[in-house]
Design a protein around this motif. Structure first.
Motif, PDB file in Angstrom:
ATOM      1  N   ILE A  24     -25.611  39.552 -25.635  1.00  0.00           N
ATOM      2  CA  ILE A  24     -25.277  38.329 -26.365  1.00  0.00           C
ATOM      3  C   ILE A  24     -26.205  38.163 -27.565  1.00  0.00           C
ATOM      4  CG2 ILE A  24     -25.220  35.798 -26.243  1.00  0.00           C
ATOM      5  CD1 ILE A  24     -24.387  36.160 -23.245  1.00  0.00           C
ATOM      6  N   LYS A  25     -27.495  38.351 -27.352  1.00  0.00           N
ATOM      7  CA  LYS A  25     -28.462  38.221 -28.451  1.00  0.00           C
ATOM      8  C   LYS A  25     -28.189  39.254 -29.545  1.00  0.00           C
ATOM      9  CE  LYS A  25     -32.372  36.090 -26.105  1.00  0.00           C
ATOM     10  NZ  LYS A  25     -33.781  36.235 -25.709  1.00  0.00           N
ATOM     11  N   LYS A  26     -27.854  40.472 -29.161  1.00  0.00           N
ATOM     12  CA  LYS A  26     -27.548  41.524 -30.135  1.00  0.00           C
ATOM     13  C   LYS A  26     -26.355  41.122 -30.995  1.00  0.00           C
ATOM     14  CE  LYS A  26     -25.655  46.192 -30.323  1.00  0.00           C
ATOM     15  NZ  LYS A  26     -25.130  47.292 -29.523  1.00  0.00           N
ATOM     16  N   VAL A  27     -25.282  40.683 -30.364  1.00  0.00           N
ATOM     17  CA  VAL A  27     -24.084  40.272 -31.089  1.00  0.00           C
ATOM     18  C   VAL A  27     -24.401  39.101 -32.016  1.00  0.00           C
ATOM     19  CG1 VAL A  27     -21.769  39.272 -30.870  1.00  0.00           C
ATOM     20  CG2 VAL A  27     -22.468  41.133 -29.361  1.00  0.00           C
ATOM     21  N   MET A  28     -25.150  38.139 -31.513  1.00  0.00           N
ATOM     22  CA  MET A  28     -25.483  36.970 -32.322  1.00  0.00           C
ATOM     23  C   MET A  28     -26.301  37.364 -33.546  1.00  0.00           C
ATOM     24  SD  MET A  28     -26.232  34.030 -29.443  1.00  0.00           S
ATOM     25  CE  MET A  28     -26.429  32.708 -30.669  1.00  0.00           C
ATOM     26  N   LYS A  29     -27.306  38.202 -33.361  1.00  0.00           N
ATOM     27  CA  LYS A  29     -28.139  38.624 -34.485  1.00  0.00           C
ATOM     28  C   LYS A  29     -27.342  39.434 -35.501  1.00  0.00           C
ATOM     29  CE  LYS A  29     -32.441  38.441 -31.924  1.00  0.00           C
ATOM     30  NZ  LYS A  29     -33.500  39.178 -31.232  1.00  0.00           N
ATOM     31  N   MET A  30     -26.464  40.304 -35.027  1.00  0.00           N
ATOM     32  CA  MET A  30     -25.655  41.129 -35.932  1.00  0.00           C
ATOM     33  C   MET A  30     -24.681  40.282 -36.751  1.00  0.00           C
ATOM     34  SD  MET A  30     -24.892  44.454 -33.573  1.00  0.00           S
ATOM     35  CE  MET A  30     -24.073  45.394 -34.849  1.00  0.00           C
ATOM     36  N   ASN A  31     -24.327  39.118 -36.250  1.00  0.00           N
ATOM     37  CA  ASN A  31     -23.383  38.249 -36.939  1.00  0.00           C
ATOM     38  C   ASN A  31     -24.044  37.023 -37.562  1.00  0.00           C
ATOM     39  OD1 ASN A  31     -20.452  39.222 -36.512  1.00  0.00           O
ATOM     40  ND2 ASN A  31     -21.471  39.592 -34.555  1.00  0.00           N
ATOM     41  N   GLY A  32     -25.374  36.999 -37.582  1.00  0.00           N
ATOM     42  CA  GLY A  32     -26.100  35.903 -38.209  1.00  0.00           C
ATOM     43  C   GLY A  32     -25.893  34.557 -37.517  1.00  0.00           C
ATOM     44  N   LEU A  33     -25.775  34.581 -36.199  1.00  0.00           N
ATOM     45  CA  LEU A  33     -25.521  33.360 -35.440  1.00  0.00           C
ATOM     46  C   LEU A  33     -26.773  32.920 -34.693  1.00  0.00           C
ATOM     47  CD1 LEU A  33     -22.126  34.454 -33.855  1.00  0.00           C
ATOM     48  CD2 LEU A  33     -22.443  33.014 -35.864  1.00  0.00           C
ATOM     49  N   SER A  34     -26.972  31.624 -34.590  1.00  0.00           N
ATOM     50  CA  SER A  34     -28.083  31.099 -33.801  1.00  0.00           C
ATOM     51  C   SER A  34     -27.614  30.082 -32.769  1.00  0.00           C
ATOM     52  CB  SER A  34     -29.132  30.457 -34.707  1.00  0.00           C
ATOM     53  OG  SER A  34     -28.577  29.348 -35.395  1.00  0.00           O
ATOM     54  N   LYS A  35     -26.367  29.635 -32.877  1.00  0.00           N
ATOM     55  CA  LYS A  35     -25.840  28.604 -31.980  1.00  0.00           C
ATOM     56  C   LYS A  35     -24.784  29.174 -31.033  1.00  0.00           C
ATOM     57  CE  LYS A  35     -26.590  24.901 -35.302  1.00  0.00           C
ATOM     58  NZ  LYS A  35     -27.745  24.345 -34.668  1.00  0.00           N
ATOM     59  N   ILE A  36     -24.738  28.586 -29.843  1.00  0.00           N
ATOM     60  CA  ILE A  36     -23.815  29.005 -28.793  1.00  0.00           C
ATOM     61  C   ILE A  36     -22.976  27.802 -28.392  1.00  0.00           C
ATOM     62  CG2 ILE A  36     -23.654  29.858 -26.410  1.00  0.00           C
ATOM     63  CD1 ILE A  36     -26.598  30.892 -26.892  1.00  0.00           C
ATOM     64  N   VAL A  37     -21.714  28.042 -28.062  1.00  0.00           N
ATOM     65  CA  VAL A  37     -20.875  27.005 -27.473  1.00  0.00           C
ATOM     66  C   VAL A  37     -20.208  27.595 -26.235  1.00  0.00           C
ATOM     67  CG1 VAL A  37     -18.818  27.516 -28.870  1.00  0.00           C
ATOM     68  CG2 VAL A  37     -19.114  25.232 -27.899  1.00  0.00           C
ATOM     69  N   THR A  38     -20.083  26.767 -25.212  1.00  0.00           N
ATOM     70  CA  THR A  38     -19.363  27.184 -24.023  1.00  0.00           C
ATOM     71  C   THR A  38     -18.533  26.020 -23.499  1.00  0.00           C
ATOM     72  OG1 THR A  38     -19.529  28.374 -21.918  1.00  0.00           O
ATOM     73  CG2 THR A  38     -21.177  26.651 -22.322  1.00  0.00           C
ATOM     74  N   PHE A  39     -17.492  26.377 -22.769  1.00  0.00           N
ATOM     75  CA  PHE A  39     -16.566  25.413 -22.192  1.00  0.00           C
ATOM     76  C   PHE A  39     -16.503  25.757 -20.708  1.00  0.00           C
ATOM     77  CE2 PHE A  39     -15.387  27.220 -26.233  1.00  0.00           C
ATOM     78  CZ  PHE A  39     -15.372  26.120 -27.074  1.00  0.00           C
ATOM     79  N   THR A  40     -16.947  24.845 -19.855  1.00  0.00           N
ATOM     80  CA  THR A  40     -17.042  25.179 -18.442  1.00  0.00           C
ATOM     81  C   THR A  40     -16.463  24.088 -17.558  1.00  0.00           C
ATOM     82  OG1 THR A  40     -18.545  25.864 -16.667  1.00  0.00           O
ATOM     83  CG2 THR A  40     -19.402  24.241 -18.231  1.00  0.00           C
ATOM     84  N   PHE A  81     -21.484  31.408 -31.419  1.00  0.00           N
ATOM     85  CA  PHE A  81     -21.105  32.437 -30.456  1.00  0.00           C
ATOM     86  C   PHE A  81     -20.445  31.680 -29.319  1.00  0.00           C
ATOM     87  CE2 PHE A  81     -21.631  34.945 -26.650  1.00  0.00           C
ATOM     88  CZ  PHE A  81     -21.300  36.212 -27.079  1.00  0.00           C
ATOM     89  N   ALA A  82     -19.163  31.928 -29.092  1.00  0.00           N
ATOM     90  CA  ALA A  82     -18.412  31.197 -28.065  1.00  0.00           C
ATOM     91  C   ALA A  82     -18.336  32.021 -26.791  1.00  0.00           C
ATOM     92  CB  ALA A  82     -17.016  30.865 -28.572  1.00  0.00           C
ATOM     93  N   MET A  83     -18.948  31.509 -25.741  1.00  0.00           N
ATOM     94  CA  MET A  83     -18.839  32.117 -24.421  1.00  0.00           C
ATOM     95  C   MET A  83     -17.594  31.517 -23.795  1.00  0.00           C
ATOM     96  SD  MET A  83     -22.841  31.972 -23.281  1.00  0.00           S
ATOM     97  CE  MET A  83     -22.605  32.828 -21.734  1.00  0.00           C
ATOM     98  N   LEU A  84     -16.493  32.256 -23.888  1.00  0.00           N
ATOM     99  CA  LEU A  84     -15.207  31.720 -23.474  1.00  0.00           C
ATOM    100  C   LEU A  84     -15.028  31.771 -21.961  1.00  0.00           C
ATOM    101  CD1 LEU A  84     -13.169  33.324 -26.370  1.00  0.00           C
ATOM    102  CD2 LEU A  84     -13.995  30.966 -26.206  1.00  0.00           C
ATOM    103  N   GLU A  85     -15.341  32.890 -21.353  1.00  0.00           N
ATOM    104  CA  GLU A  85     -15.264  33.020 -19.897  1.00  0.00           C
ATOM    105  C   GLU A  85     -16.340  34.006 -19.464  1.00  0.00           C
ATOM    106  OE1 GLU A  85     -11.050  33.201 -18.385  1.00  0.00           O
ATOM    107  OE2 GLU A  85     -10.680  33.376 -20.537  1.00  0.00           O
ATOM    108  N   THR A  86     -17.028  33.672 -18.384  1.00  0.00           N
ATOM    109  CA  THR A  86     -18.042  34.580 -17.851  1.00  0.00           C
ATOM    110  C   THR A  86     -17.860  34.689 -16.345  1.00  0.00           C
ATOM    111  OG1 THR A  86     -19.656  32.807 -17.551  1.00  0.00           O
ATOM    112  CG2 THR A  86     -19.761  34.035 -19.614  1.00  0.00           C
ATOM    113  N   TYR A  87     -18.220  35.845 -15.850  1.00  0.00           N
ATOM    114  CA  TYR A  87     -18.197  36.083 -14.407  1.00  0.00           C
ATOM    115  C   TYR A  87     -19.338  37.023 -14.103  1.00  0.00           C
ATOM    116  CZ  TYR A  87     -16.748  37.743  -9.813  1.00  0.00           C
ATOM    117  OH  TYR A  87     -16.712  38.064  -8.480  1.00  0.00           O
ATOM    118  N   GLY A  88     -20.129  36.684 -13.104  1.00  0.00           N
ATOM    119  CA  GLY A  88     -21.191  37.577 -12.680  1.00  0.00           C
ATOM    120  C   GLY A  88     -22.565  37.041 -13.014  1.00  0.00           C
ATOM    121  N   LYS A  89     -23.467  37.960 -13.226  1.00  0.00           N
ATOM    122  CA  LYS A  89     -24.877  37.645 -13.450  1.00  0.00           C
ATOM    123  C   LYS A  89     -25.137  37.547 -14.952  1.00  0.00           C
ATOM    124  CE  LYS A  89     -25.642  40.515  -9.427  1.00  0.00           C
ATOM    125  NZ  LYS A  89     -26.048  41.854  -8.998  1.00  0.00           N
TER     126      LYS A  89
END
Length: 133
Positions: free
Chosen positions: A78-94, A62-70
């Motif tokens: 995020i957890k819902k999307v990850m579970k629906m797509n069978g994902l357990s790992k996250i990557v981000t670029f900051t 699950f790639a967190m490409l850009e975030t703003y806010g809380k």
């Protein structure tokens, strides 16, 4: 932080980061199973998340490409999307100091994958769904 509208959030994000957000090619639907790779989720009074599913070395993230806010207000989504797509790992670029990501979400830094784009240096970090809170 400006949270009254998506347009105001994007403008503030661009001011803070020096990046520009181009909404062309985003998918605003709620189909979390969609394999297209650029989604924008707007959270009224919380922020926005630009995300995708990234494959790297035969692993899906699950790639967190850009975030703003809380971000805490986005975790359930995020957890819902990850579970629906069978994902357990996250990557981000900051461009932000990665210590907060490491401390708060137990993310691992990958200095060999860090990169520069424009005037910004990006830190690459990975984490897991278990540490989202």
């Amino acid at each position: 932080m400006k949270l009254s509208s998506l347009q105001e959030m994007i403008k503030d994000y661009e001011h803070i980061t020096g990046e520009s957000v181009d909404l062309t090619g985003f998918f605003f639907d709620e189909d979390c199973h969609d394999k297209r790779n650029r989604h924008l989720k707007y959270f009224p009074d919380t922020g926005f998340l630009i995300w995708g599913i990234l494959e790297y070395e035969e692993k899906r993230y699950f790639a967190m490409l850009e975030t703003y806010g809380k971000v805490a207000g986005m975790v359930d989504y995020i957890k819902k999307v990850m579970k629906m797509n069978g994902l357990s790992k996250i990557v981000t670029f900051t461009t932000r100091n990665p210590r907060a990501h490491i401390r708060k979400w137990k993310m691992q830094r990958h200095p060999d994958l860090d990169y520069d784009e424009g005037n910004n240096h990006y830190f690459v970090l990975t984490g897991t769904i278990e540490h989202l809170r």
